[in-house]
Enzyme design. Structure first.
Site, PDB file in Angstrom:
ATOM      1  N   LYS A 191       1.076  -1.280   0.074  1.00 23.72           N
ATOM      2  CA  LYS A 191      -0.034  -0.013  -0.142  1.00 23.72           C
ATOM      3  C   LYS A 191       0.788   1.293  -0.023  1.00 23.72           C
ATOM      4  O   LYS A 191       1.464   1.798   0.901  1.00 23.72           O
ATOM      5  CB  LYS A 191      -0.921  -0.149   1.149  1.00 23.72           C
ATOM      6  CG  LYS A 191      -2.109   0.704   0.886  1.00 23.72           C
ATOM      7  CD  LYS A 191      -3.045   0.056   0.147  1.00 23.72           C
ATOM      8  CE  LYS A 191      -4.182   1.115  -0.076  1.00 23.72           C
ATOM      9  NZ  LYS A 191      -5.102   0.487  -1.357  1.00 23.72           N
ATOM     10  N   SER A 390      -8.194  -0.570  -5.126  1.00 22.92           N
ATOM     11  CA  SER A 390      -8.303   0.090  -3.719  1.00 22.92           C
ATOM     12  C   SER A 390      -9.834   0.190  -3.594  1.00 22.92           C
ATOM     13  O   SER A 390     -10.802  -0.658  -3.823  1.00 22.92           O
ATOM     14  CB  SER A 390      -7.572   1.237  -3.493  1.00 22.92           C
ATOM     15  OG  SER A 390      -7.568   1.212  -2.019  1.00 22.92           O
TER      16      SER A 390
END
Length: 593
Positions: A191, A390
Site C-alpha cells: 500500500k 483500492s
C-alpha cells in the site's frame, strides 16, 4: 454643473445600454447553444471523421457553459464520446475514413488509449481507411496513431519514443522543514499511497509492483505497434534505448515508424486522393461532437443501463473554493442512483463503468452495499477503465462479472489512515504553548498539542486492521474465494488487468462493449441497447450551477496549474479532516512518463 449631470447621465445610459446588449447577446448565445445541442447532424457523402488528439481525456466529456457563451469554454474530451463516434463512423456509409491529428493529448490512463486504439482496429474491419498526421507525436499519440494505414509527419517534426519510467516524489523531509509530520496506520505491505508523505524513497514492495505494471503496459504497447507496423519488438526497444526523438526525421521512415514526411498544406491533397476528389472539391469533415448528434437507428430490444462512476470516492461532495476539482464518486449519491436502477423495471441489467483509484473506505462500503442490493434484482457487470483499484475495487467486487482492460490498474486490496501532526509547526516554529487537564487517560486524544502516543496508535492500528478485514471479506464473498487465497494477492498489491485475470480478481479482458454484451447475456436478452446514466446536466442546469461555482472552479484551476503534479497531495492534506479516517486509495495519478 449642467455639463456634469449631462456626462453622468450619459455614462449611466451607456452602462445600461451596454448591459442590455450583452444580455441580448448572452441570450442569443444560449439559444444558439441549445439549438446546436438538440440539432441532428446530417452527414454528407465522402465525410471524414477528424479525431483531434489535442486535449485532456476523461471518462465523460465536460464543458464550461459560461465560457462557451463568450467563446472561451474549455471542453474535456470524453472517452464515451470518442468510442461512440468511432462506432457510428464505422456503421455509417457516408463516412469513408478517419483522420487522426496528433497533438498534446493528455489521456487519463494507458487503458483509455488502449480502448481508443481497439475501437480504431475494429473500425478498420469495415474496409475504411485511417490516416494520421502530426508535427510531433508523443508516445501516447503514436500508440493510437500506429493503427493507421498511413502515418505522416512534418519534415521538421519529432517522434518521441523512449519507453516508460516512473519518478514518484516524496514530501517527508519537505514537511519536516515546517515542523509537520504524518503519522500512519496501514495494512498492506504494497500500500504505497501514504509513502508520498511518510518516506523518502520507494519501499521495496512498491518498487517491485511499479516495475511489474509499467513493464506490463510497455509490453502491451510494443506488441500492438509491432503487429500494426510490422516492426519487431526488439527493434522498437532499441529505438527507445537510443532516444530516436532527436534523430533526423528521415530515419523514422527508414525504421518504418512513419510512412511519409509531408508539410501541413500537403495533407489535404493526400486525403483527397483517398476520397477520389478533385482538387477543387471540399473535404466534408466531422468532429467527435458532430457525431454525437448523428441520428442512429431506433434503439431496439431491452435496456442495459451503463452507470458511470469515476473520480475520487468521497463521503460528501467537495464544497467551496480550493476543495479539490475533478469528478467525484459520492457514496450516498451513487447508492441512491443504483437503487433507482434496481427499481426501474425498464432496466434489465446494469453495467457499472468504474474508473477510480479509490478514496473513502466508508463510501466504498456504502456503494458495495448498493451493488449487492442491485445484484439481488438484476445482473450487474463492472467495466473497469483506467483504474478500478483500492476503493474502486471495493465497490466492484460484488458484481456478477468483472471486465477489465489488459492495462487497467486494479486490486490494491488494503487500507490506511493518515494523521497529520502539526504540533511541531505550532510549538517549534511558531512558538505556541499548550497545557492540559483531563479526566481520563486518553481524554486529549487528537489534540493538536502533540503527536499520538504509542497507546493511541495501537487503537488506531486496530481500527485500520478491522477495516482491512472487512474489505478482504467483501472481496472473498464477491469473488467466492477463501481468505487465504485473497490474502496472497491482497496487501495493497496493484495488478494490471491481464494479471488480475490470472489470479481471479477479474473475469474477462475487454472494454465497455464486452461488458454490455455480458450483462445482456446474463439477463438472457436477445435484443438490447445501452443507455448511459446518470444523465448529463442540461444546459440551463449547467449555467445555474456555473454561476455559484465559477469562482471556486477558477481558483481551483489556477492552483492546479501552479502546483502541477503536487496538486493532489496538497488537496488531500488540506481536506484530510473532512475525509473518512480510513482511506482505500492508490497514488493520485499513474506516475508514468
Amino acid at each position: 454643473m449642467k455639463d456634469f449631470f449631462k456626462f453622468v447621465f450619459a455614462t449611466v445610459v451607456g452602462i445600461i445600454v451596454f448591459t442590455l446588449i450583452m444580455g441580448i447577446l448572452a441570450v442569443m448565445s444560449i439559444v444558439g447553444m441549445v439549438a446546436s445541442t438538440s440539432a441532428t447532424t446530417t452527414l454528407e457523402d465522402n465525410s471524414v471523421l477528424v479525431l483531434n488528439l489535442n486535449s485532456a481525456l476523461e471518462e465523460r466529456s465536460s464543458e464550461d457553459p459560461t465560457g462557451m457563451i463568450f467563446g472561451q469554454g474549455s471542453t474535456t474530451m470524453g472517452l464515451e464520446d470518442v468510442l461512440n463516434a468511432i462506432k457510428k463512423a464505422k456503421d455509417n456509409d457516408k463516412v469513408k475514413g478517419i483522420y487522426i491529428e496528433a497533438g498534446s493529448f493528455a489521456p487519463d490512463s494507458p487503458a483509455s488509449m488502449q480502448a481508443i486504439r481497439k475501437a480504431l482496429v475494429d473500425f478498420k474491419k469495415s474496409g475504411k481507411w485511417i490516416v494520421a498526421y502530426g508535427d510531433q507525436y508523443s508516445q501516447g499519440t503514436y500508440y493510437i496513431a500506429s493503427v493507421a494505414d498511413h502515418i505522416w509527419l512534418n519534415p521538421s517534426g519529432m517522434l518521441d519514443w523512449h519507453g516508460f519510467g516512473s519518478t514518484p516524489y516524496y514530501l517527508k523531509d519537505a514537511l519536516a522543514k515546517f515542523g509537520v509530520q504524518v503519522q500512519l496506520a496501514k495494512v498492506g505491505s504494497y500500500k504505497s499511497a501514504p509513502e508520498t508523505y511518510t518516506a523518502n524513497e520507494m519501499s521495496e514492495p512498491n518498487r517491485e509492483q511499479v516495475m511489474q505494471y509499467i513493464m506490463g503496459i510497455w509490453n502491451n504497447v510494443l506488441a500492438d505497434i509491432s503487429a500494426s507496423r510490422k516492426i519487431s519488438t526488439d527493434s522498437l526497444n532499441a529505438y527507445a534505448d537510443r532516444l530516436i526523438a532527436f534523430e533526423n526525421p528521415q530515419n523514422y521512415v527508414k525504421y518504418k515508424m512513419v510512412d511519409k514526411l509531408i508539410y501541413t498544406d500537403e495533407v489535404k491533397k493526400e486525403v483527397k486522393k483517398l476520397l477520389k476528389l478533385n482538387d477543387d472539391e471540399d473535404i466534408h469533415q466531422v468532429g467527435i461532437a458532430d457525431m454525437q448528434s448523428v441520428k442512429e437507428a431506433t434503439s431496439k430490444g431491452e435496456q442495459v443501463a451503463v452507470y458511470y462512476a469515476y473520480g475520487d470516492i468521497v463521503d460528501t461532495p467537495a464544497q467551496g473554493a480550493l476543495m479539490g476539482g475533478g469528478h467525484q464518486i459520492v457514496g450516498n449519491e451513487v447508492a441512491k442512483d443504483l437503487q433507482k436502477l434496481a427499481d426501474d423495471d425498464d432496466v434489465k441489467a446494469v453495467v457499472i463503468r468504474v474508473n477510480s483509484g479509490g478514496g473513502s473506505a466508508y463510501a466504498s462500503e456504502q456503494i458495495w452495499r448498493a451493488v449487492k442490493l442491485l445484484k439481488a434484482k438484476k445482473p450487474v457487470v463492472v467495466s473497469m477503465g483506467g483504474m478500478a483499484a483500492s476503493g474502486g475495487y471495493y465497490m466492484s467486487c460484488e458484481a456478477n462479472w468483472i471486465v477489465a482492460e489488459p492495462t487497467t490498474l486494479t486490486g490494491s486490496i488494503g487500507i490506511f489512515g493518515m494523521f497529520p501532526d502539526f504540533s511541531g509547526l505550532l510549538t517549534q516554529k511558531l512558538g505556541v504553548k499548550f497545557d492540559e487537564v483531563k479526566t481520563n487517560r486518553n481524554a486529549t486524544f487528537g489534540t493538536m498539542a502533540r503527536p499520538f502516543n504509542a497507546e493511541e496508535m495501537s487503537y488506531l492500528n486496530g481500527y485500520i486492521q478491522r477495516g482491512y478485514e472487512l474489505f478482504r471479506k467483501r472481496v472473498c464473498d464477491g469473488r467466492k474465494q477463501s481468505v487465504e487465497a485473497i490474502e496472497k494477492v491482497a496487501q495493497g498489491h496493484v495488478w494490471l488487468g491481464q494479471d488480475a485475470l490470472k489470479i481471479k480478481l477479474v473475469d474477462q479482458l475487454g472494454g465497455l462493449d464486452d461488458a454490455v454484451k455480458k450483462a445482456a447475456d446474463l439477463a438472457k436478452l436477445e435484443q438490447y441497447h445501452a443507455e448511459s446514466y446518470p444523465a448529463k446536466q442540461g444546459l440551463m442546469d449547467q449555467l445555474l450551477n456555473a454561476t455559484t461555482e465559477a469562482k471556486g472552479n477558477y481558483l481551483d484551476a489556477q492552483l492546479r496549474a501552479t502546483l502541477g503534479e503536487f496538486y493532489e497531495p496538497f488537496i488531500l492534506m488540506k481536506t484530510m479532516n473532512q475525509q473518512n479516517v480510513i482511506q482505500a486509495r492508490i497514488p493520485f495519478k499513474l506516475n508514468i512518463h
